[in-house]
Design a protein around this motif. Sequence first.
Motif, PDB file in Angstrom:
ATOM      1  N   TYR A 175       0.832  -1.211   0.000  1.00 40.90           N
ATOM      2  CA  TYR A 175       0.000   0.000   0.000  1.00 40.90           C
ATOM      3  C   TYR A 175       0.864   1.257   0.000  1.00 40.90           C
ATOM      4  O   TYR A 175       0.599   2.218  -0.721  1.00 40.90           O
ATOM      5  CB  TYR A 175      -0.917   0.025   1.228  1.00 40.90           C
ATOM      6  CG  TYR A 175      -2.197  -0.752   1.085  1.00 40.90           C
ATOM      7  CD1 TYR A 175      -3.110  -0.458   0.075  1.00 40.90           C
ATOM      8  CD2 TYR A 175      -2.525  -1.767   1.980  1.00 40.90           C
ATOM      9  CE1 TYR A 175      -4.306  -1.166  -0.046  1.00 40.90           C
ATOM     10  CE2 TYR A 175      -3.715  -2.481   1.867  1.00 40.90           C
ATOM     11  CZ  TYR A 175      -4.597  -2.171   0.849  1.00 40.90           C
ATOM     12  OH  TYR A 175      -5.775  -2.865   0.725  1.00 40.90           O
ATOM     13  N   LEU A 176       1.909   1.229   0.824  1.00 40.30           N
ATOM     14  CA  LEU A 176       2.776   2.397   0.940  1.00 40.30           C
ATOM     15  C   LEU A 176       3.530   2.648  -0.362  1.00 40.30           C
ATOM     16  O   LEU A 176       3.678   3.795  -0.803  1.00 40.30           O
ATOM     17  CB  LEU A 176       3.758   2.196   2.093  1.00 40.30           C
ATOM     18  CG  LEU A 176       4.624   3.389   2.487  1.00 40.30           C
ATOM     19  CD1 LEU A 176       3.768   4.612   2.785  1.00 40.30           C
ATOM     20  CD2 LEU A 176       5.482   3.033   3.699  1.00 40.30           C
ATOM     21  N   SER A 177       3.966   1.580  -0.998  1.00 39.30           N
ATOM     22  CA  SER A 177       4.671   1.709  -2.274  1.00 39.30           C
ATOM     23  C   SER A 177       3.762   2.325  -3.342  1.00 39.30           C
ATOM     24  O   SER A 177       4.190   3.199  -4.116  1.00 39.30           O
ATOM     25  CB  SER A 177       5.168   0.333  -2.738  1.00 39.30           C
ATOM     26  OG  SER A 177       5.773   0.418  -4.015  1.00 39.30           O
ATOM     27  N   ILE A 178       2.509   1.894  -3.365  1.00 38.30           N
ATOM     28  CA  ILE A 178       1.542   2.445  -4.324  1.00 38.30           C
ATOM     29  C   ILE A 178       1.298   3.927  -4.042  1.00 38.30           C
ATOM     30  O   ILE A 178       1.250   4.751  -4.953  1.00 38.30           O
ATOM     31  CB  ILE A 178       0.221   1.653  -4.271  1.00 38.30           C
ATOM     32  CG1 ILE A 178       0.444   0.225  -4.800  1.00 38.30           C
ATOM     33  CG2 ILE A 178      -0.872   2.353  -5.086  1.00 38.30           C
ATOM     34  CD1 ILE A 178      -0.715  -0.714  -4.530  1.00 38.30           C
ATOM     35  N   ALA A 179       1.170   4.264  -2.749  1.00 42.23           N
ATOM     36  CA  ALA A 179       0.940   5.666  -2.369  1.00 42.23           C
ATOM     37  C   ALA A 179       2.114   6.538  -2.772  1.00 42.23           C
ATOM     38  O   ALA A 179       1.925   7.644  -3.299  1.00 42.23           O
ATOM     39  CB  ALA A 179       0.684   5.767  -0.862  1.00 42.23           C
ATOM     40  N   LEU A 180       3.333   6.044  -2.564  1.00 41.46           N
ATOM     41  CA  LEU A 180       4.531   6.806  -2.955  1.00 41.46           C
ATOM     42  C   LEU A 180       4.544   7.039  -4.458  1.00 41.46           C
ATOM     43  O   LEU A 180       4.893   8.126  -4.929  1.00 41.46           O
ATOM     44  CB  LEU A 180       5.802   6.065  -2.527  1.00 41.46           C
ATOM     45  CG  LEU A 180       6.437   6.509  -1.198  1.00 41.46           C
ATOM     46  CD1 LEU A 180       5.508   6.230  -0.023  1.00 41.46           C
ATOM     47  CD2 LEU A 180       7.782   5.808  -0.980  1.00 41.46           C
ATOM     48  N   GLY A 181       4.137   6.007  -5.208  1.00 37.92           N
ATOM     49  CA  GLY A 181       4.094   6.150  -6.659  1.00 37.92           C
ATOM     50  C   GLY A 181       3.086   7.200  -7.099  1.00 37.92           C
ATOM     51  O   GLY A 181       3.355   8.015  -7.981  1.00 37.92           O
ATOM     52  N   LYS A 182       1.906   7.171  -6.486  1.00 40.14           N
ATOM     53  CA  LYS A 182       0.861   8.144  -6.836  1.00 40.14           C
ATOM     54  C   LYS A 182       1.306   9.574  -6.549  1.00 40.14           C
ATOM     55  O   LYS A 182       0.959  10.509  -7.283  1.00 40.14           O
ATOM     56  CB  LYS A 182      -0.413   7.846  -6.049  1.00 40.14           C
ATOM     57  CG  LYS A 182      -1.158   6.602  -6.479  1.00 40.14           C
ATOM     58  CD  LYS A 182      -2.386   6.382  -5.592  1.00 40.14           C
ATOM     59  CE  LYS A 182      -3.193   5.169  -6.024  1.00 40.14           C
ATOM     60  NZ  LYS A 182      -4.364   4.939  -5.136  1.00 40.14           N
ATOM     61  N   LEU A 183       2.057   9.744  -5.456  1.00 37.57           N
ATOM     62  CA  LEU A 183       2.475  11.082  -5.040  1.00 37.57           C
ATOM     63  C   LEU A 183       3.845  11.458  -5.588  1.00 37.57           C
ATOM     64  O   LEU A 183       4.344  12.557  -5.319  1.00 37.57           O
ATOM     65  CB  LEU A 183       2.496  11.160  -3.505  1.00 37.57           C
ATOM     66  CG  LEU A 183       1.153  10.899  -2.811  1.00 37.57           C
ATOM     67  CD1 LEU A 183       1.325  10.897  -1.303  1.00 37.57           C
ATOM     68  CD2 LEU A 183       0.109  11.922  -3.228  1.00 37.57           C
ATOM     69  N   ASN A 184       4.442  10.543  -6.356  1.00 35.60           N
ATOM     70  CA  ASN A 184       5.781  10.768  -6.910  1.00 35.60           C
ATOM     71  C   ASN A 184       6.757  11.146  -5.799  1.00 35.60           C
ATOM     72  O   ASN A 184       7.561  12.073  -5.923  1.00 35.60           O
ATOM     73  CB  ASN A 184       5.742  11.866  -7.987  1.00 35.60           C
ATOM     74  CG  ASN A 184       6.991  11.867  -8.845  1.00 35.60           C
ATOM     75  OD1 ASN A 184       7.648  10.836  -9.011  1.00 35.60           O
ATOM     76  ND2 ASN A 184       7.343  13.034  -9.389  1.00 35.60           N
ATOM     77  N   ALA A 185       6.648  10.407  -4.688  1.00 33.96           N
ATOM     78  CA  ALA A 185       7.468  10.683  -3.511  1.00 33.96           C
ATOM     79  C   ALA A 185       8.573   9.643  -3.391  1.00 33.96           C
ATOM     80  O   ALA A 185       8.404   8.483  -3.756  1.00 33.96           O
ATOM     81  CB  ALA A 185       6.598  10.675  -2.258  1.00 33.96           C
ATOM     82  N   ASN A 186       9.719  10.066  -2.851  1.00 38.86           N
ATOM     83  CA  ASN A 186      10.868   9.173  -2.716  1.00 38.86           C
ATOM     84  C   ASN A 186      10.943   8.499  -1.349  1.00 38.86           C
ATOM     85  O   ASN A 186      11.755   7.594  -1.150  1.00 38.86           O
ATOM     86  CB  ASN A 186      12.169   9.941  -2.967  1.00 38.86           C
ATOM     87  CG  ASN A 186      12.259  10.453  -4.396  1.00 38.86           C
ATOM     88  OD1 ASN A 186      11.956   9.722  -5.331  1.00 38.86           O
ATOM     89  ND2 ASN A 186      12.665  11.695  -4.560  1.00 38.86           N
ATOM     90  N   SER A 187      10.137   8.954  -0.410  1.00 35.88           N
ATOM     91  CA  SER A 187      10.167   8.380   0.931  1.00 35.88           C
ATOM     92  C   SER A 187       8.802   8.508   1.573  1.00 35.88           C
ATOM     93  O   SER A 187       7.947   9.275   1.109  1.00 35.88           O
ATOM     94  CB  SER A 187      11.195   9.104   1.809  1.00 35.88           C
ATOM     95  OG  SER A 187      10.757  10.429   2.094  1.00 35.88           O
ATOM     96  N   ARG A 188       8.590   7.751   2.636  1.00 36.74           N
ATOM     97  CA  ARG A 188       7.321   7.811   3.341  1.00 36.74           C
ATOM     98  C   ARG A 188       7.076   9.191   3.944  1.00 36.74           C
ATOM     99  O   ARG A 188       5.953   9.668   3.961  1.00 36.74           O
ATOM    100  CB  ARG A 188       7.251   6.724   4.416  1.00 36.74           C
ATOM    101  CG  ARG A 188       8.393   6.776   5.420  1.00 36.74           C
ATOM    102  CD  ARG A 188       8.524   5.485   6.198  1.00 36.74           C
ATOM    103  NE  ARG A 188       7.518   5.404   7.243  1.00 36.74           N
ATOM    104  CZ  ARG A 188       7.081   4.272   7.759  1.00 36.74           C
ATOM    105  NH1 ARG A 188       7.543   3.122   7.318  1.00 36.74           N
ATOM    106  NH2 ARG A 188       6.189   4.259   8.721  1.00 36.74           N
ATOM    107  N   MET A 189       8.158   9.858   4.404  1.00 32.71           N
ATOM    108  CA  MET A 189       7.992  11.182   4.996  1.00 32.71           C
ATOM    109  C   MET A 189       7.662  12.226   3.930  1.00 32.71           C
ATOM    110  O   MET A 189       6.894  13.159   4.173  1.00 32.71           O
ATOM    111  CB  MET A 189       9.256  11.581   5.769  1.00 32.71           C
ATOM    112  CG  MET A 189       9.563  10.686   6.958  1.00 32.71           C
ATOM    113  SD  MET A 189       8.122  10.339   8.016  1.00 32.71           S
ATOM    114  CE  MET A 189       7.767  11.991   8.651  1.00 32.71           C
ATOM    115  N   GLU A 190       8.222  12.067   2.755  1.00 30.35           N
ATOM    116  CA  GLU A 190       7.882  12.983   1.651  1.00 30.35           C
ATOM    117  C   GLU A 190       6.416  12.783   1.237  1.00 30.35           C
ATOM    118  O   GLU A 190       5.697  13.756   0.982  1.00 30.35           O
ATOM    119  CB  GLU A 190       8.805  12.729   0.460  1.00 30.35           C
ATOM    120  CG  GLU A 190       8.592  13.714  -0.687  1.00 30.35           C
ATOM    121  CD  GLU A 190       9.511  13.446  -1.871  1.00 30.35           C
ATOM    122  OE1 GLU A 190       9.158  13.871  -2.999  1.00 30.35           O
ATOM    123  OE2 GLU A 190      10.571  12.813  -1.672  1.00 30.35           O
ATOM    124  N   ALA A 191       5.977  11.532   1.198  1.00 32.18           N
ATOM    125  CA  ALA A 191       4.578  11.256   0.865  1.00 32.18           C
ATOM    126  C   ALA A 191       3.649  11.832   1.937  1.00 32.18           C
ATOM    127  O   ALA A 191       2.609  12.426   1.617  1.00 32.18           O
ATOM    128  CB  ALA A 191       4.357   9.744   0.755  1.00 32.18           C
TER     129      ALA A 191
END
Length: 201
Positions: A175-191
């Motif tokens: 789930y977290l990996s998908i969320a990072l992809g959607k937000l174009n984020a490099n880390s959980r804190m950036e997301a």
Amino acid sequence: MTIKIIIIEDQRTILDAFELLLDAVQEFEVIATFTDAHKALNWIKEHTVDMVLSDVEIPNFSGLEMAEEITKIKPETKIIMLTTFAKIGYLEKALDIGVNGYLTKDMPINKLIESMIAIYQGKTIISKNLNLGVQLNPNPLTEREKDILRLISFGLNNKDIANELHLSTGTVRNYLSIALGKLNANSRMEALKQALDNGWI
């Protein structure tokens, strides 16, 4: 026609300015003001008010949380949310709750007055630039992805999140990996920062 209004705004200078401006309008009567949304909600439970004019971002108990409670206990009361920042997620939440107006604080006072009267008469009004923002930048996160990011904001690691949501650690990672992809984020804190900045969680 006299529209009985209460105003909720945690910054006293802004609150006083709105009270002064609206009290000068023949159709309006400001019957109470609050800097605390909890106190405002308790007051509303005991009194009759036609319209609530509230800031969105109030510490501890937000304008949106208050609005959600008002729609349950006093559904006939018109609710207008005011905002300075165009956080799209806030507008989406407000529309889900069923607020009657979502306006920017910097709109011309004559437009604010016109909008308030129209809302009292039954219209729903959203500031055009905010409405456009929702169309251009909708919340991409699912409810489960939002849940995970909320728990990250409390400092929980993947294992703790898995226990909290009754999922496997691998499922949380997915789930977290998908969320990072959607937000174009490099880390959980950036997301997390992106989601918070947009009002998506």
